[in-house]
Design an enzyme around this catalytic site. Structure first.
Site, PDB file in Angstrom:
ATOM      1  N   ARG A 174     -16.092   3.214  -4.983  1.00  0.00           N
ATOM      2  CA  ARG A 174     -15.051   4.335  -5.245  1.00  0.00           C
ATOM      3  C   ARG A 174     -15.331   5.270  -6.146  1.00  0.00           C
ATOM      4  NH1 ARG A 174     -14.051   1.509  -1.433  1.00  0.00           N
ATOM      5  NH2 ARG A 174     -12.345   0.707  -0.424  1.00  0.00           N
ATOM      6  N   SER A 246      -5.406   0.727  -0.978  1.00  0.00           N
ATOM      7  CA  SER A 246      -5.465   0.206  -2.405  1.00  0.00           C
ATOM      8  C   SER A 246      -5.067   1.054  -3.370  1.00  0.00           C
ATOM      9  CB  SER A 246      -6.750  -0.291  -2.494  1.00  0.00           C
ATOM     10  OG  SER A 246      -7.439  -1.085  -1.340  1.00  0.00           O
ATOM     11  N   GLU A 342      -6.605   3.680  -8.425  1.00  0.00           N
ATOM     12  CA  GLU A 342      -7.537   4.318  -7.545  1.00  0.00           C
ATOM     13  C   GLU A 342      -7.254   5.545  -6.963  1.00  0.00           C
ATOM     14  OE1 GLU A 342     -10.310   5.129  -4.856  1.00  0.00           O
ATOM     15  OE2 GLU A 342      -8.453   4.304  -3.660  1.00  0.00           O
TER      16      GLU A 342
HETATM   17  N1  EPU Z   1      -5.667 -11.363  -1.885  1.00  0.00           N
HETATM   18  C1  EPU Z   1      -4.813 -12.135  -2.094  1.00  0.00           C
HETATM   19  N2  EPU Z   1      -3.385 -11.339  -2.016  1.00  0.00           N
HETATM   20  C2  EPU Z   1      -3.040 -10.309  -1.825  1.00  0.00           C
HETATM   21  C3  EPU Z   1      -4.201  -9.030  -1.330  1.00  0.00           C
HETATM   22  C4  EPU Z   1      -5.506  -9.911  -1.433  1.00  0.00           C
HETATM   23  O1  EPU Z   1      -4.908 -13.159  -2.522  1.00  0.00           O
HETATM   24  O2  EPU Z   1      -1.992  -9.860  -1.710  1.00  0.00           O
HETATM   25  C5  EPU Z   1      -7.078 -11.834  -1.784  1.00  0.00           C
HETATM   26  C6  EPU Z   1      -7.462 -11.963  -0.296  1.00  0.00           C
HETATM   27  O3  EPU Z   1      -7.056 -13.174   0.237  1.00  0.00           O
HETATM   28  C7  EPU Z   1      -8.983 -12.077  -0.210  1.00  0.00           C
HETATM   29  C8  EPU Z   1      -9.281 -10.640  -1.607  1.00  0.00           C
HETATM   30  O4  EPU Z   1      -7.931 -10.900  -2.158  1.00  0.00           O
HETATM   31  O5  EPU Z   1      -9.538 -12.990  -0.596  1.00  0.00           O
HETATM   32  C9  EPU Z   1      -9.446  -9.332  -0.951  1.00  0.00           C
HETATM   33  O6  EPU Z   1      -8.352  -8.713  -0.169  1.00  0.00           O
HETATM   34  P1  EPU Z   1      -8.952  -7.966   0.944  1.00  0.00           P
HETATM   35  O7  EPU Z   1      -9.907  -8.757   2.051  1.00  0.00           O
HETATM   36  O8  EPU Z   1      -7.826  -7.741   1.769  1.00  0.00           O
HETATM   37  O9  EPU Z   1      -9.583  -6.678   0.364  1.00  0.00           O
HETATM   38  P2  EPU Z   1      -9.398  -6.055  -0.907  1.00  0.00           P
HETATM   39  O10 EPU Z   1     -10.128  -6.211  -2.126  1.00  0.00           O
HETATM   40  O11 EPU Z   1      -7.990  -6.068  -1.261  1.00  0.00           O
HETATM   41  C10 EPU Z   1     -10.864  -4.008  -0.206  1.00  0.00           C
HETATM   42  C11 EPU Z   1     -10.842  -2.473  -0.286  1.00  0.00           C
HETATM   43  C12 EPU Z   1      -9.953  -2.000   0.723  1.00  0.00           C
HETATM   44  C13 EPU Z   1     -10.890  -2.429   2.281  1.00  0.00           C
HETATM   45  C14 EPU Z   1     -10.929  -3.752   1.916  1.00  0.00           C
HETATM   46  C15 EPU Z   1     -11.855  -4.235   3.101  1.00  0.00           C
HETATM   47  C16 EPU Z   1     -10.874  -1.863  -2.732  1.00  0.00           C
HETATM   48  C17 EPU Z   1     -10.080  -1.176  -3.761  1.00  0.00           C
HETATM   49  N3  EPU Z   1     -10.264  -1.847  -1.773  1.00  0.00           N
HETATM   50  O12 EPU Z   1      -9.573  -4.407  -0.415  1.00  0.00           O
HETATM   51  O13 EPU Z   1      -9.960  -0.573   0.883  1.00  0.00           O
HETATM   52  O14 EPU Z   1     -10.271  -2.061   3.263  1.00  0.00           O
HETATM   53  O15 EPU Z   1     -11.606  -4.441   0.880  1.00  0.00           O
HETATM   54  O16 EPU Z   1     -13.315  -3.942   2.790  1.00  0.00           O
HETATM   55  O17 EPU Z   1     -11.971  -1.935  -2.673  1.00  0.00           O
HETATM   56  C18 EPU Z   1      -8.793   1.230   0.144  1.00  0.00           C
HETATM   57  O18 EPU Z   1      -9.454   1.562  -0.682  1.00  0.00           O
HETATM   58  O19 EPU Z   1      -7.674   2.199   0.092  1.00  0.00           O
HETATM   59  C19 EPU Z   1      -8.861   0.178   0.710  1.00  0.00           C
HETATM   60  C20 EPU Z   1      -7.723  -0.103   1.772  1.00  0.00           C
END
Ligand code: EPU
Length: 346
Positions: A174, A246, A342
């Site tokens: 990012r 995010s 972010e």
């Molecule tokens: N989780 C929770 N509770 C929540 C949200 C997430 O427990 O409310 C847990 C999920 O169960 C999972 C972990 O956190 O085990 C990660 O969650 P998720 O797979 O939804 O991905 P993320 O880390 O929240 C990142 C990127 C997203 C991207 C997804 C998929 C960043 C800041 N965000 O989200 O990017 O789509 O992975 O690769 O790196 C963005 O940058 O705007 C964005 C949406």
């Protein structure tokens, strides 16, 4: 370059333009002077004029990763430069040249129509092609920096066009050189290098679960469709509820700090990162603090994804940043982890 012989039409100027529909948070920002940039050739004269008048300026793509104030003084450059073409091809790679104003998701769909698989994991990310390298967009195990051959930009310091190689862009999670130097370059064109050998990238759990039959590997179009479905289920549609995806980066901590936290919180979600470092799921940390689905006036935390802040209607940047601060303080208190915002704060 900009010669009198082929001088472009000057950028269209609209004073006091409302940007509510040009930012996915749906903030009611007003640009004092909004210039619509449809050709890179419009930039040299315009930037010179702005520098002569000592006017503030900033480029704006699709507005999907920004927090805009109520008033944007000076010039806001709406980057609407069109065009996409296959520039070159050899046995190993295809180079695709794309105007900075092209819609990102439509571009990804177009690459698949052209039988150029590779970008399908990045489907349905809002915003423009020119903004994609600024924060090095990433999802489902792919970051766009890997696919960028070079970038054409206008350099506001040298007042000339420059070409930046992938290495010069300094892509990281990012992050990029552009993000760290927001007043320097205006991206006008991105040239992607898409390798011809293709294989599906399914390491991300949500995708691996859907395509778990090794005898029936998915096509790039299958992955594109699956990514669109997953994103639509987890992330709010900005046309329905304002948001910038995010809101915080997933924090990267030392292995030592991770081990300490993990002993205390065995369900902590994390991923391997650079040697000696671990990336934590910020969404999990925020969720554990009880914020998911909470509302504070016109802003709130999305009910299905704690990493996403939403505008329930009528919010301004201050409302969003106040909520962000409360979340940051609670996560710091409970986990001793700092969350960084972010989107770009204008
Ligand atoms: N989780 C929770 N509770 C929540 C949200 C997430 O427990 O409310 C847990 C999920 O169960 C999972 C972990 O956190 O085990 C990660 O969650 P998720 O797979 O939804 O991905 P993320 O880390 O929240 C990142 C990127 C997203 C991207 C997804 C998929 C960043 C800041 N965000 O989200 O990017 O789509 O992975 O690769 O790196 C963005 O940058 O705007 C964005 C949406």
């Amino acid at each position: 370059m900009n010669s009198a012989k082929n001088a472009p039409n000057p950028a269209k100027l609209t004073p006091n333009m409302g940007l509510k529909h040009r930012n996915t948070f749906g903030l009611d920002a007003v640009a004092e002077l909004a210039y619509e940039i449809t050709s890179a050739e419009q930039l040299p004269d315009l930037l010179k004029g702005l520098a002569d008048q000592n006017q503030a300026w900033r480029p704006l793509g699709g507005g999907s990763n920004v927090i805009l104030p109520n008033q944007l003084p000076g010039a806001t450059l709406l980057i609407n430069i069109p065009g996409q073409e296959i520039a070159q091809s050899d046995e190993q790679n295809t180079w695709v040249s794309v105007g900075a104003g092209v819609n990102w998701h439509e571009f990804v769909a177009w690459t698949l129509e052209q039988n150029l698989p590779g970008l399908e994991n990045l489907a349905l990310i809002p915003g423009t092609v020119g903004a994609a390298p600024i924060q090095n967009i990433g999802a489902y195990g792919v970051e766009i920096g890997q696919y960028i051959d070079h970038i054409e930009a206008f350099d506001a310091v040298s007042h000339d066009f420059v070409t930046l190689s992938q290495a010069a862009c300094q892509f990281a999670y990012r992050d990029s050189y552009f993000k760290r130097h927001p007043k320097r370059y205006i991206v006008t064109k991105v040239v992607f290098k898409i390798p011809k050998p293709w294989k599906p990238r399914l390491q991300y759990a949500d995708l691996a679960n859907q395509f778990n039959d090794p005898d029936q590997p998915p096509s790039a179009k299958d992955i594109f469709t699956a990514v669109c479905q997953i994103r639509s289920q987890k992330l709010p549609d900005p046309k329905v509820i304002g948001n910038a995806g995010s809101f915080f980066q997933n924090p990267i901590v030392s292995n030592e700090q991770y081990e300490t936290l993990f002993k205390q919180f065995p369900r902590l979600v994390s991923y391997p990162d650079a040697p000696g470092m671990r990336k934590l799921a910020a969404g999990w940390l925020i969720d554990q603090c009880g914020f998911k689905g909470q509302r504070m006036g016109s802003v709130g935390v999305y009910e299905k994804q704690a990493l996403v802040l939403v505008n329930h209607g009528g919010a301004n940047s201050e409302d969003i940043l106040n909520l962000a601060k409360i979340i940051q303080e609670k996560v710091q208190k409970n986990f001793q982890v700092q969350l960084d915002i972010e989107p770009n704060i204008f």
